[in-house]
Write an enzyme that holds these catalytic residues in place. Structure first.
Site, PDB file in Angstrom:
ATOM      1  N   ARG A 101      -9.303 -66.783 116.086  1.00 18.65           N
ATOM      2  CA  ARG A 101      -8.475 -68.474 115.949  1.00 18.65           C
ATOM      3  C   ARG A 101      -8.171 -68.167 114.376  1.00 18.65           C
ATOM      4  O   ARG A 101      -7.236 -68.708 114.271  1.00 18.65           O
ATOM      5  CB  ARG A 101      -8.986 -69.107 116.858  1.00 18.65           C
ATOM      6  CG  ARG A 101      -8.587 -70.409 116.917  1.00 18.65           C
ATOM      7  CD  ARG A 101      -9.051 -71.479 117.478  1.00 18.65           C
ATOM      8  NE  ARG A 101      -8.639 -71.447 119.236  1.00 18.65           N
ATOM      9  CZ  ARG A 101      -8.172 -71.826 119.309  1.00 18.65           C
ATOM     10  NH1 ARG A 101      -6.498 -72.606 118.878  1.00 18.65           N
ATOM     11  NH2 ARG A 101      -7.068 -71.074 120.369  1.00 18.65           N
ATOM     12  N   GLU A 156     -10.096 -80.718 118.786  1.00 14.32           N
ATOM     13  CA  GLU A 156     -10.512 -80.053 117.710  1.00 14.32           C
ATOM     14  C   GLU A 156      -9.169 -80.315 116.397  1.00 14.32           C
ATOM     15  O   GLU A 156      -9.599 -80.195 115.419  1.00 14.32           O
ATOM     16  CB  GLU A 156     -10.438 -79.190 117.371  1.00 14.32           C
ATOM     17  CG  GLU A 156     -10.985 -78.411 118.823  1.00 14.32           C
ATOM     18  CD  GLU A 156     -11.674 -76.552 119.862  1.00 14.32           C
ATOM     19  OE1 GLU A 156     -10.562 -76.493 119.822  1.00 14.32           O
ATOM     20  OE2 GLU A 156     -12.223 -75.813 119.314  1.00 14.32           O
TER      21      GLU A 156
END
Ligand code: MTE
Ligand code: MOS
Length: 782
Positions: free
Chosen positions: A327, A732
C-alpha cells in the site's frame, strides 16, 4: 469533469423517504454516553473464571537457555503456568507468513515478547506472578532501526519494486533535481479498550471466545490451530471494540490464543486482559519508515522522474508488513501523476514489536514522502507549494494521458482539481498566505506557516480475494428486523450504516432494525474489518439479503393489494402500490402465514479487481477517495512549541450514507494523524526496550490540541463506481489530511530562514525536532 452522468443519478433513489444519506446517531451513542455499552471486559464473568497474564522477554534478541518458573508457580493464586511446549496445537499466530509464535520457544526476538502464560485466580495475582520468572538468556546481536536492518540486509520479505518508464533517462533530462532522506516515525494505535479475550470452554471440546478483534474469522482459525480442533469447534464473538485502528486486525490473535489455551487445558473460563503497559510492550504499531529519494523536475516544478527507496521497521516477524509495504508503494504517488518512477520498498526485520496495521495501512507512509519532495521543489523554485502541487495532479478525467497510476490503474474518478479549488476558496488560502507573509516579516520569534495538502486513497484490499462479505437478515413476525454481518464495530459506525442500508431496502424506519454482535457461527469466513471497506462490503452483502426478503414480500403485498409485483414499493413503513398501502408488519404477518421465508443470507464480492504482486501492477482499487486540508500553525522558534490555529478539511465521501458519522470520522482521523506527525514519539533505548509505553511518556493529542477553528465538510460527489448507494469509504483516507499540519509547521520553520533553505524535518515534529530544524535553518542562512 467528473459530474456523474445521468445514468448514475437515475439509479439513485431520489424519493423523499430515505434511511440512507441521513445523519442518524451512532446506533450505540446513547449506550456509550450512559456507560451501558458492553465491551468484552463488561460481560459478567462466569463462575470459576480465571485470569491470565503473560511473562515477557526482557532482552531484544537472545537464546533462552532455561526458564525457571518455580517462583511463578508458587506465587499467590496461581493455578497453572504454560510455555510453548504446553500448546496442544500449533504455536503460531501469524496472519500470512507463519513466523509468529504465540509463545517464544527457545529464542526471544524483542523486549516484550511473550514467553509463558500464567493463569491465576485474579488479574493482579497473575500479573504479579508473571514477573517472577528467572530466565537465563544468551544474548545475540540486536537490530533496532530500519536503517540498521537495511545495512545488514535483514528483511522479513523479499524487496518489492515498482518501475515505470525510464527514471534515469528522465532524471538526466530534468533541469533540476532534489535528493535527500526522510524518517517518519511509527505510531501506537492507542485504542482506549486494550487487547482482551475471554475464552469459555463449552461441551465436547468446543469453545466460545469473546474477543476485541477486527477479524473474528482469523481469530477463530488461529484459536482452532492453537488448541488443535477444527474451526467448527470455535466460535468467536465481538459485540464492539473500544477502538481498533488496525491494532486488532491481526494482533488480537496472540491474546485470543493464550486465553483459549488456558481455558481448554483447565476446562475453565479464562480472561486475558492486557494492561496498557503490557499492551504497548507486546503489540505492533504503525511501521516507521526511512526514505531515500531522488527526483528530477522542470522549471514549473513538474516532476519528471522520481525514485524512492523506503525501508520500514517490520519488527521481528512478518505480520502484515507485506501488504502495508504494498500500500505504501501504491500511495507514493498520492494525488500526483508520476510518469517515470522507480519505487523500492523493503521490510526491515528488527528486534522490536512486530509492526502491523494502523489506519491508512502504509498509505500515509507512502504519500508523505512525495509531499516532502513536492514541498522542497516549491521552496527551491520560490513558488507557493500549492501551485507546485496543482501542476503535478493527475489529469482531469477527460484529459488524455496523466491518468494512469505507476501500477497501471486508470484514475477515472478524479475530483481533486475541483475539490482543491473549492477548499482554496472557502479557506481563503491566498489571502491568508499574504497575511502570514506580512505577519512573519514583523515577527522575529513567532512564525506562522500554512499548507494545503491533497489526498487520493485507493479503496479495496490490495489482495483481491479479501474483497468479499456476507450477511444474514431476519425479519420477525412482528416486523422487527435483526441483522448480522461480517464486519466489526469499533466506533466507526459500521453497524449504523449497515442498519440504515437494510432499513432503506425494506422501507422501514431505522428503529425497526437492530444489528447483533459479529459472530463466526452466523457468517463464515469473513474478512477483517479493515482497508476502510467495512461498510462498502458488508453494506452490499446486507443489501443483498434484505433485497431477497423484500422481493418475496412484494409478491405477498401485490396479492393483498391486487396489483402487480413490479409496482410494489416499500417505504415509510408500508408496502405501496401507487396510493394504496399496507403496513410493513401486516405484509410480514401475511407472508408468515403463507409460509414465505422471512430471512435471508446475502453476499457480495467487489467486481473488477486484479493485482499481480510480482510486477506490482493491476487495478487493485475499486475507486479512489479524495480530500484536501488546509492548516495554519504558529511556531515559537525559541522553544519549538507550536499551535494549530485553524484547519479546514474537505473530504469526498461520495453520496455519504451518514454525513454525521462521516464528519466524525474525518475529524477523528485528522487529529489522530496529526498526533502521528507531531507529538507521538516511540522511543526505544539502546538495550532495545520501548520506553514510551504509557500515556505518561507517549503523547496522543488531547482536546486542547484540537484547533480552535476546525471546519470539516464533505465534498458534494457521487461515486462513479457502483458502491453501496454510491458512497465512499471514510475510515482511513482522512488520516492523510493532517499532512497539512506537518507541512504548515515546516513552512513556519522555513520562514525563520526567509524560505531560502529546506528545513530538515522528520516526523514526528515534536517541539525538540522543530527546534533542531529551526537551528539548522538559521545556521544555513547565516
Ligand atoms: N473509527 C473509530 N472510532 N475507531 C476505530 O478503531 N478504525 C479505523 C477507521 N475508523 C477506527 C475508526 C480503521 S483503521 C479502519 S480500517 C476503518 O475505520 C474500518 O472501518 P470501516 O471499514 O467500517 O470504515
Ligand atoms: Mo484499518 S488499518 O485497515 O484496520
Amino acid at each position: 469533469m467528473n459530474t456523474p452522468t445521468e445514468s448514475f443519478i437515475a439509479k439513485i433513489d431520489t424519493s423523499p423517504w430515505a434511511e440512507v444519506g441521513r445523519s442518524h446517531f451512532h446506533e450505540s451513542a446513547e449506550l456509550h454516553v450512559l456507560g451501558e455499552a458492553t465491551y468484552t471486559d463488561d460481560v459478567p464473568e462466569l463462575r470459576g473464571t480465571l485470569h491470565a497474564a503473560l511473562g515477557l522477554s526482557q532482552k531484544p534478541h537472545a537464546k533462552i537457555n532455561s526458564i525457571n518458573l518455580d517462583a511463578v508457580r508458587k506465587s499467590i493464586g496461581v493455578v497453572a503456568v504454560y510455555t510453548a511446549s504446553d500448546i496442544p496445537g500449533t504455536n503460531d499466530c501469524g496472519p500470512i507468513i507463519h513466523d509468529d509464535p504465540i509463545l517464544a520457544d527457545g529464542l526471544v526476538q524483542y523486549v516484550g515478547q511473550p514467553m509463558f502464560i500464567v493463569v491465576a485466580d485474579t488479574h493482579d495475582n497473575a500479573r504479579r506472578a508473571a514477573r517472577l520468572a528467572v530466565v537465563d538468556y544468551e544474548e545475540l546481536p540486536a537490530i533496532l532501526t530500519p536503517q540498521a536492518a537495511k545495512a545488514a540486509k535483514s528483511f522479513v520479505l523479499p524487496p518489492m519494486q515498482l518501475k515505470r518508464g525510464d527514471f534515469k533517462a528522465e532524471l538526466e533530462k530534468a533541469p533540476h533535481s532534489v535528493k535527500g532522506e526522510l524518517y517518519v516515525g511509527g505510531q501506537e494505535q492507542f485504542y482506549l479498550e486494550g487487547q482482551i479475550s475471554y475464552a469459555i470452554p463449552k461441551e465436547d471440546r468446543t469453545i466460545l471466545v469473546l474477543c476485541s478483534t477486527q477479524h473474528p474469522s482469523e481469530m477463530q482459525h488461529i484459536v482452532a490451530h492453537a488448541i488443535g480442533v477444527h474451526s467448527h469447534s470455535v466460535t468467536v464473538e465481538c459485540r464492539r471494540m473500544g477502538g481498533g485502528f488496525g491494532g486488532k486486525e491481526s494482533q488480537s490473535a496472540m491474546w485470543a490464543a493464550c486465553a483459549s489455551i488456558g481455558a481448554m487445558k483447565l476446562k475453565r473460563p479464562v480472561k486475558l486482559r492486557a494492561d496498557r503497559d503490557d499492551d504497548m510492550m507486546v503489540t505492533g504499531k504503525r511501521h516507521c519508515f526511512h526514505y531515500e529519494y531522488e527526483v528530477g523536475y522542470d522549471n514549473n516544478g513538474r516532476i519528471m522522474a522520481a525514485k524512492v527507496e523506503m525501508v520500514s521497521r517490520a519488527g521481528f516477524s512478518t505480520d502484515l508488513s507485506g501488504p502495508v509495504a504494498t500500500r505504501a508503494v501504491c500511495h507514493f504517488d498520492n494525488a500526483y501523476y508520476l510518469s517515470d518512477v522507480d519505487i523500492l520498498a523493503l521490510c526491515g526485520k528488527t528486534n522490536t514489536q512486530s509492526n502491523t496495521a494502523f489506519r491508512g495501512f502504509g498509505g500515509p507512509q507512502g504519500a508523505i514522502a512525495i509531499e516532502y519532495i513536492v514541498d522542497e521543489i516549491a521552496r527551491n523554485l520560490g513558488k507557493d507549494a500549492l501551485d507546485v502541487r496543482k501542476i503535478n495532479l493527475y489529469g482531469r478525467n477527460d484529459e488524455e494521458g496523466r491518468n494512469f497510476t505507476p501500477y497501471g490503474q486508470k484514475v477515472a474518478d478524479n475530483v481533486i482539481h475541483e475539490l482543491i479549488a473549492e477548499l482554496e476558496q472557502t479557506s481563503e488560502y491566498r489571502k491568508r498566505r499574504e497575511a502570514i507573509n506580512a505577519y512573519n516579516a514583523k515577527s522575529p520569534v513567532l512564525k506562522k506557516g500554512l499548507a494545503l495538502t491533497p489526498v487520493k486513497f485507493g479503496v479495496a484490499f490490495n489482495l483481491t480475494h479479501l474483497n468479499q462479505a456476507g450477511a444474514l437478515v431476519h425479519v420477525y413476525v412482528d416486523g422487527s428486523v435483526l441483522v448480522n454481518h461480517g464486519g466489526t464495530e469499533m466506533g466507526q459506525g459500521i453497524n449504523t450504516k449497515v442498519a440504515q442500508v437494510v432499513a432503506h431496502e425494506l422501507g422501514v424506519d431505522l428503529e425497526h432494525v437492530r444489528v447483533t454482535a459479529t459472530d463466526t457461527s452466523k457468517v463464515a469466513n469473513t474478512s477483517a474489518t479493515a482497508a476502510s471497506t467495512g461498510a462498502d462490503l458488508n453494506g452490499k452483502a446486507a443489501q443483498d439479503a434484505a433485497r431477497q426478503i423484500r422481493e418475496r414480500l412484494a409478491v405477498v403485498a401485490a396479492k393483498l393489494m391486487e396489483g402487480k409485483v413490479e409496482d410494489v414499493r416499500f417505504y415509510a413503513n408500508c408496502a405501496w402500490i401507487a396510493e394504496k398501502s399496507l403496513p410493513f408488519g401486516t405484509v410480514v404477518q401475511k407472508a408468515y402465514m403463507s409460509r414465505v421465508q422471512l430471512w435471508s443470507d446475502g453476499f457480495y464480492a467487489t467486481p473488477g479487481l486484479h493485482w499481480d504482486a510480482k510486477t506490482m501492477t493491476g487495478s487493485p482499487f475499486y475507486y479512489f477517495a479524495y480530500g484536501a486540508a488546509v492548516a495554519e500553525v504558529a511556531v515559537d522558534t525559541l522553544t519549538g512549541e507550536w499551535r494549530l490555529l485553524r484547519a479546514d478539511a474537505l473530504y469526498d465521501a461520495g453520496n455519504s450514507l451518514n454525513p454525521a458519522i462521516d464528519i466524525g470520522q474525518v475529524e477523528g482521523a485528522f487529529i489522530q494523524g496529526m498526533g502521528w506527525l507531531t507529538t507521538e514519539e516511540l522511543w526505544w533505548n539502546k538495550a532495545g526496550k520501548l520506553m514510551t509505553h504509557a500515556p505518561s511518556t507517549y503523547k496522543i493529542p488531547g482536546i486542547s490540541d484540537c484547533p480552535e477553528t476546525f471546519r470539516v465538510r464533505l465534498f458534494k460527489n457521487i461515486n462513479v463506481s457502483d458502491s453501496i448507494h454510491r458512497s465512499k469509504a471514510v475510515g482511513e483516507p482522512p488520516l492523510l489530511l493532517p499532512f497539512s499540519v506537518f507541512y504548515a509547521i515546516r513552512d513556519a520553520i522555513s520562514a525563520a530562514g526567509n524560505h531560502r533553505v529546506n528545513p530538515p524535518l522528520n516526523a514526528p515534529a515534536t517541539s525538540e525536532a522543530i527546534l533542531k530544524a529551526v537551528e539548522a535553518v538559521q545556521a544555513a542562512v547565516h
